[in-house]
Design a protein around this motif. Structure first.
Motif, PDB file in Angstrom:
ATOM      1  N   ALA A 223       0.829  -1.203   0.000  1.00 20.25           N
ATOM      2  CA  ALA A 223       0.000   0.000   0.000  1.00 20.25           C
ATOM      3  C   ALA A 223       0.867   1.259   0.000  1.00 20.25           C
ATOM      4  O   ALA A 223       0.549   2.256  -0.665  1.00 20.25           O
ATOM      5  N   MET A 224       1.971   1.238   0.735  1.00 24.65           N
ATOM      6  CA  MET A 224       2.880   2.377   0.767  1.00 24.65           C
ATOM      7  C   MET A 224       3.472   2.633  -0.613  1.00 24.65           C
ATOM      8  O   MET A 224       3.546   3.781  -1.079  1.00 24.65           O
TER       9      MET A 224
ATOM     10  N   ALA B  65       2.250   1.718  -3.527  1.00 23.82           N
ATOM     11  CA  ALA B  65       1.193   2.157  -4.444  1.00 23.82           C
ATOM     12  C   ALA B  65       0.841   3.627  -4.227  1.00 23.82           C
ATOM     13  O   ALA B  65       0.517   4.344  -5.183  1.00 23.82           O
ATOM     14  N   GLY B  66       0.927   4.066  -2.980  1.00 19.37           N
ATOM     15  CA  GLY B  66       0.594   5.451  -2.672  1.00 19.37           C
ATOM     16  C   GLY B  66       1.759   6.408  -2.793  1.00 19.37           C
ATOM     17  O   GLY B  66       1.612   7.604  -2.514  1.00 19.37           O
TER      18      GLY B  66
ATOM     19  N   GLU C 156       4.353   6.511  -0.891  1.00 18.82           N
ATOM     20  CA  GLU C 156       4.900   6.873   0.422  1.00 18.82           C
ATOM     21  C   GLU C 156       6.324   6.329   0.553  1.00 18.82           C
ATOM     22  O   GLU C 156       6.576   5.145   0.308  1.00 18.82           O
TER      23      GLU C 156
END
Length: 241
Positions: free
Chosen positions: A47-48, A50-51, A53
């Motif tokens: 998720a990091m 993909a975002g 971050e």
């Protein structure tokens, strides 16, 4: 003892402790990064990435690969680093040949997978190494990837092999990002190296400290004393002593 003397002593202890840590090699930094990186799940790392971050985190999972190669004892390997080193007096062991063999691999857990940027692995690999020690006269061309070095026959040499297998679970610290093929990859970043160990964290710290334990303990003691001496010195100055 005056407050100023204590402050100067504390400052000197801090400088000396820092110098000792830096002279102990990259192990102290690798250990600090591995211990301090916040633990995240593979799903959170994905998720990091993909975002977009960017953060230095620690992951854990089973070593996973669709490609493997066998070790000498038949274990399925995904990474092997083979170094030939010579003993150079007080400078310690110095590498004169460094051979690495790797196939694509990652960490997998509960249906999630994060690839490892194996090209970024170097001193951040922490495993129990296989070592054999001899002298330069024992070396043959079969043991070398290139030509034999010009060393005195009685020069101490050692072969050091570090490897990662699909039979291992591993902990890795690095920065997750999205690779060219869309897969999530953990690599070096933010000025910090990629770290990977197949050991429990306590055991990894012992491996990193091996051979320099007394020096690291002395450095740690000096750094602990630094703020105590400075604070005590400031108190004495305030009291007019």
């Amino acid at each position: 003892m005056s407050g100023l003397v204590l402050i100067l002593a504390g400052s000197a202890a801090g400088v000396l402790g820092t110098i000792l840590l830096r002279r102990s090699g990259p192990g102290w930094r690798v250990g600090r990064l591995l211990a301090a990186a916040p633990q995240r799940s593979l799903a959170e790392a994905s998720a990091m990435a993909a975002g977009g971050e960017t953060a230095y985190i620690r992951l854990h999972g089973r070593v996973d690969s669709d490609e493997e190669f066998p070790s000498e004892d038949g274990r399925p390997l995904v990474y092997r680093r083979r170094r030939l080193q010579r003993l150079a007096g007080r400078a310690g062991w110095q590498t004169f040949e460094d051979e690495r063999l790797a196939v694509p691999f990652g960490l997998a857990e509960r249906g999630q997978r994060v690839a490892i940027d194996s090209a970024a692995l170097g001193d951040g690999l922490v495993v129990v190494p296989r070592e054999s020690v001899g002298v330069a006269a024992d070396l043959s061309e079969d043991a070398m990837d290139g030509s034999l070095p010009q060393l005195p026959p009685d020069t101490p040499v050692r072969l050091r092999i570090e490897q990662v297998s699909t039979s291992d679970h591993a902990t890795a610290a690095g920065v997750p990002f999205t690779g060219h093929d869309g897969a999530v990859v953990l690599g070096a970043g933010l000025g910090r190296p990629l770290v990977l160990t197949t050991l429990e964290l306590d055991e990894a710290m012992r491996v990193l400290a091996s051979g320099r334990r007394q020096q690291l303990l002395l450095a740690a003691g000096l750094l602990v004393c630094t703020p105590l001496l400075i604070v005590l010195g400031l108190i004495l100055l305030v009291l007019g002593r």
